[in-house]
Design a protein around this motif. Structure first.
Motif, PDB file in Angstrom:
ATOM      1  N   LYS A 321       0.729  -0.896   0.128  1.00 53.42           N
ATOM      2  CA  LYS A 321      -0.030  -0.167  -0.274  1.00 53.42           C
ATOM      3  C   LYS A 321       1.347   1.048  -0.294  1.00 53.42           C
ATOM      4  N   ASP A 322       1.767   1.130   0.942  1.00 56.95           N
ATOM      5  CA  ASP A 322       2.377   2.252   1.124  1.00 56.95           C
ATOM      6  C   ASP A 322       3.171   3.222  -0.323  1.00 56.95           C
ATOM      7  N   PRO A 323       4.366   2.290  -0.755  1.00 54.54           N
ATOM      8  CA  PRO A 323       4.147   2.748  -2.200  1.00 54.54           C
ATOM      9  C   PRO A 323       3.482   3.942  -2.910  1.00 54.54           C
ATOM     10  N   LEU A 324       2.390   3.595  -3.217  1.00 55.57           N
ATOM     11  CA  LEU A 324       1.068   3.721  -4.361  1.00 55.57           C
ATOM     12  C   LEU A 324       0.927   5.604  -3.653  1.00 55.57           C
ATOM     13  N   GLU A 325       1.353   5.178  -2.726  1.00 56.54           N
ATOM     14  CA  GLU A 325       1.229   6.669  -1.897  1.00 56.54           C
ATOM     15  C   GLU A 325      -1.017   7.548  -2.253  1.00 56.54           C
ATOM     16  N   ASP A 326      -1.582   6.527  -2.364  1.00 58.18           N
ATOM     17  CA  ASP A 326      -2.803   7.638  -2.182  1.00 58.18           C
ATOM     18  C   ASP A 326      -3.433   7.872  -3.765  1.00 58.18           C
ATOM     19  N   THR A 327      -2.500   7.829  -4.514  1.00 57.16           N
ATOM     20  CA  THR A 327      -2.683   8.253  -5.703  1.00 57.16           C
ATOM     21  C   THR A 327      -2.643   7.305  -7.271  1.00 57.16           C
ATOM     22  N   VAL A 328      -3.206   7.982  -7.634  1.00 58.68           N
ATOM     23  CA  VAL A 328      -3.853   7.151  -8.939  1.00 58.68           C
ATOM     24  C   VAL A 328      -3.059   7.969 -10.302  1.00 58.68           C
ATOM     25  N   ARG A 329      -2.498   7.609 -11.325  1.00 65.55           N
ATOM     26  CA  ARG A 329      -1.983   8.205 -12.325  1.00 65.55           C
ATOM     27  C   ARG A 329      -3.711   7.112 -13.610  1.00 65.55           C
ATOM     28  N   SER A 330      -3.777   7.746 -14.238  1.00 61.55           N
ATOM     29  CA  SER A 330      -5.204   7.861 -15.214  1.00 61.55           C
ATOM     30  C   SER A 330      -5.367   8.392 -16.389  1.00 61.55           C
ATOM     31  N   ALA A 331      -5.571   8.136 -17.610  1.00 58.59           N
ATOM     32  CA  ALA A 331      -5.549   8.725 -18.896  1.00 58.59           C
ATOM     33  C   ALA A 331      -7.105   9.282 -18.818  1.00 58.59           C
ATOM     34  N   VAL A 332      -7.912   8.459 -17.769  1.00 54.57           N
ATOM     35  CA  VAL A 332      -9.188   8.620 -18.395  1.00 54.57           C
ATOM     36  C   VAL A 332      -9.079  10.483 -17.875  1.00 54.57           C
ATOM     37  N   PHE A 333      -9.517  11.064 -18.635  1.00 54.14           N
ATOM     38  CA  PHE A 333     -10.318  12.621 -18.706  1.00 54.14           C
ATOM     39  C   PHE A 333     -10.484  13.049 -17.303  1.00 54.14           C
ATOM     40  N   GLY A 334      -9.523  14.304 -16.648  1.00 53.29           N
ATOM     41  CA  GLY A 334     -10.074  14.338 -15.019  1.00 53.29           C
ATOM     42  C   GLY A 334     -10.034  13.846 -13.805  1.00 53.29           C
ATOM     43  N   PHE A 335      -9.186  12.960 -14.196  1.00 51.49           N
ATOM     44  CA  PHE A 335      -8.959  11.595 -13.434  1.00 51.49           C
ATOM     45  C   PHE A 335      -7.288  11.560 -12.446  1.00 51.49           C
ATOM     46  N   ASP A 336      -6.383  12.519 -13.366  1.00 50.00           N
ATOM     47  CA  ASP A 336      -5.390  11.602 -12.944  1.00 50.00           C
ATOM     48  C   ASP A 336      -4.764  12.461 -11.819  1.00 50.00           C
ATOM     49  N   GLY A 337      -3.870  11.433 -11.405  1.00 47.99           N
ATOM     50  CA  GLY A 337      -3.492  12.298  -9.687  1.00 47.99           C
ATOM     51  C   GLY A 337      -4.234  11.574  -8.854  1.00 47.99           C
ATOM     52  N   VAL A 338      -6.003  11.496  -9.163  1.00 43.89           N
ATOM     53  CA  VAL A 338      -6.748  11.276  -7.915  1.00 43.89           C
ATOM     54  C   VAL A 338      -6.707  10.450  -7.047  1.00 43.89           C
ATOM     55  N   ARG A 339      -6.807  10.301  -5.878  1.00 44.62           N
ATOM     56  CA  ARG A 339      -6.293   9.803  -4.383  1.00 44.62           C
ATOM     57  C   ARG A 339      -7.453   7.933  -4.403  1.00 44.62           C
ATOM     58  N   ILE A 340      -6.612   7.552  -4.005  1.00 40.37           N
ATOM     59  CA  ILE A 340      -7.536   6.013  -4.054  1.00 40.37           C
ATOM     60  C   ILE A 340      -8.425   6.276  -3.054  1.00 40.37           C
ATOM     61  N   SER A 341      -7.882   6.524  -2.136  1.00 39.70           N
ATOM     62  CA  SER A 341      -9.424   6.770  -1.046  1.00 39.70           C
ATOM     63  C   SER A 341     -10.385   7.458  -0.883  1.00 39.70           C
ATOM     64  N   GLU A 342     -10.219   8.217  -1.860  1.00 32.93           N
ATOM     65  CA  GLU A 342     -11.349   9.607  -3.035  1.00 32.93           C
ATOM     66  C   GLU A 342     -12.143   8.295  -3.904  1.00 32.93           C
ATOM     67  N   LEU A 343     -12.062   7.324  -4.974  1.00 29.08           N
ATOM     68  CA  LEU A 343     -12.237   6.488  -5.875  1.00 29.08           C
ATOM     69  C   LEU A 343     -12.787   5.177  -5.089  1.00 29.08           C
ATOM     70  N   ALA A 344     -12.252   5.164  -3.231  1.00 33.37           N
ATOM     71  CA  ALA A 344     -13.359   4.026  -3.188  1.00 33.37           C
ATOM     72  C   ALA A 344     -14.369   4.508  -2.238  1.00 33.37           C
ATOM     73  N   GLU A 345     -14.436   5.415  -1.678  1.00 34.77           N
ATOM     74  CA  GLU A 345     -15.505   6.655  -0.723  1.00 34.77           C
ATOM     75  C   GLU A 345     -16.745   6.536  -1.568  1.00 34.77           C
ATOM     76  N   ARG A 346     -16.378   7.134  -2.911  1.00 40.01           N
ATOM     77  CA  ARG A 346     -16.871   7.756  -4.355  1.00 40.01           C
ATOM     78  C   ARG A 346     -18.252   6.017  -4.194  1.00 40.01           C
ATOM     79  N   THR A 347     -16.949   5.179  -4.538  1.00 34.82           N
ATOM     80  CA  THR A 347     -17.484   3.568  -4.709  1.00 34.82           C
ATOM     81  C   THR A 347     -18.920   3.549  -4.001  1.00 34.82           C
ATOM     82  N   LEU A 348     -18.229   3.327  -2.529  1.00 35.66           N
ATOM     83  CA  LEU A 348     -18.898   3.026  -1.255  1.00 35.66           C
ATOM     84  C   LEU A 348     -19.719   3.646  -1.374  1.00 35.66           C
TER      85      LEU A 348
END
Length: 356
Positions: A321-348
């Motif tokens: 977990k730690d090396p991921l630094e709670d950060t997602v790199r993404s090619a999906v417009f508007g999502f590059d740099g989003v927090r993994i924790s935020e994605l999980a909260e939105r999914t929840l």
């Protein structure tokens, strides 16, 4: 019953973290025609990294470095600072955006619209690229899946299925139905069944007492006579006879020879073996799955998602977990740099709203 409360939040986050960590583990060796099981293990032995308990080590030889995916420098232990961009994670992000935008009643046509709006064409591959091209040319589903598309049973739809499992905790048939609606944009036959199976497997992992129970449940949503179902059952039966992991994969590899390393069926065999022989242990599950070869990053991601849901985020070792630094790199417009924790909260939020 669908789980609720803090346990559900931890399991959804576990699914996201597991998918991303498993993807990162397998990404450097994602060339199944080059990185066979034997070569992956030889690579690990040279680096004194067997048993595999962490991200891949740096290559020991120049020839190995040349054969790794070029992104390896951001994906090996000691060099990871946030996730690498990869389609196996992009589609999870895209699926979340789809559900937030259109709700659980989305249509296959709306999946296509979302791709055209949010996903760059050059970040699609095989069946997805064929479908994207067909969409841009004005075709509608299901023609988008069948016209000039030789990849209809490859693994692309399976890697898009996680979000439907995460947002349907303990409701595998609903998860499979959502995944099918997405999958038929680009796939047919076992390609579609793979997506349904993966979504149901992840959904079942929220409430199943063991990974075997989740696998048994996932088999109920696809035709029992399909080649995918037969291959998954074969792995289960070989595991039951107490064959070794290596012997099981040898047998399945022989029986699926000729399908290619990106086809859904042999990769589902590798995922199933990783889950069964991993036996609920997160590290062992993703390590065995990636060592199984073929489409290593996709398989590691799916097995990691299932294992992460089974254990929950809290129980995933920090080294993943730690090396991921709670950060997602993404090619999906508007999502590059989003927090993994935020994605999980939105999914929840989606899962809880649908369960209410």
């Amino acid at each position: 019953m669908t789980p609720v409360g803090t346990d559900l939040a931890d399991r959804v986050l576990g699914g996201w973290l597991g998918r991303i960590a498993g993807n990162m583990l397998g990404k450097p060796v994602e060339r199944g025609d080059v990185w066979t099981r034997e070569r992956i293990d030889r690579y690990l032995r040279q680096a004194s990294a067997l048993p595999l308990t962490d991200y891949l080590p740096e290559p020991a030889t120049e020839s190995d470095a040349l054969d790794l995916r070029p992104e390896w420098r951001q994906c090996v232990r000691g060099r990871i600072h946030g996730s690498c961009r990869d389609d196996d994670v992009d589609y999870a992000v895209l699926g979340l955006d789809l559900l937030e935008t259109h709700g659980f009643g989305f249509s296959t046509e709306q999946v296509g619209d979302q791709w055209l709006l949010r996903l760059p064409y050059l970040q699609t591959f095989t069946a997805e690229r064929a479908a994207y091209r067909n969409l841009a040319g004005g075709l509608k589903p299901p023609l988008t899946a069948t016209y000039d598309n030789p990849y209809q049973e490859w693994i692309g739809a399976l890697i898009r299925a996680d979000v439907y499992g995460w947002t349907s905790p303990g409701v595998p048939r609903r998860a499979a139905s959502l995944a099918r609606r997405d999958a038929v944009l680009s796939h047919t036959g076992n390609g579609v069944y793979g997506a349904m199976w993966a979504a149901a497997l992840i959904s079942a992992a929220f409430t199943a007492p063991t990974v075997r129970h989740a696998l048994d449940t996932a088999l109920t949503v696809i035709p029992a006579s399909s080649r995918l179902a037969r291959t998954v059952r074969r792995v289960i039966s070989l595991h039951e006879t107490r064959l070794s992991w290596e012997e099981t994969l040898d047998a399945v590899s022989e029986e699926t020879a000729g399908l290619g390393w990106i086809h859904t069926v042999p990769n589902a065999g590798v995922i199933t073996a990783g889950l069964l022989y991993g036996d609920g242990d997160f590290t062992r599950t993703i390590a065995l799955t990636v060592r199984g070869g073929l489409d290593t990053d996709s398989n590691g991601a799916t097995a990691g998602s299932v294992a992460g849901v089974l254990t929950g985020a809290e129980a995933i070792p920090a080294r993943w977990k730690d090396p991921l630094e709670d950060t997602v790199r993404s090619a999906v417009f508007g999502f590059d740099g989003v927090r993994i924790s935020e994605l999980a909260e939105r999914t929840l939020r989606l899962a809880e709203a649908e369960a209410a």
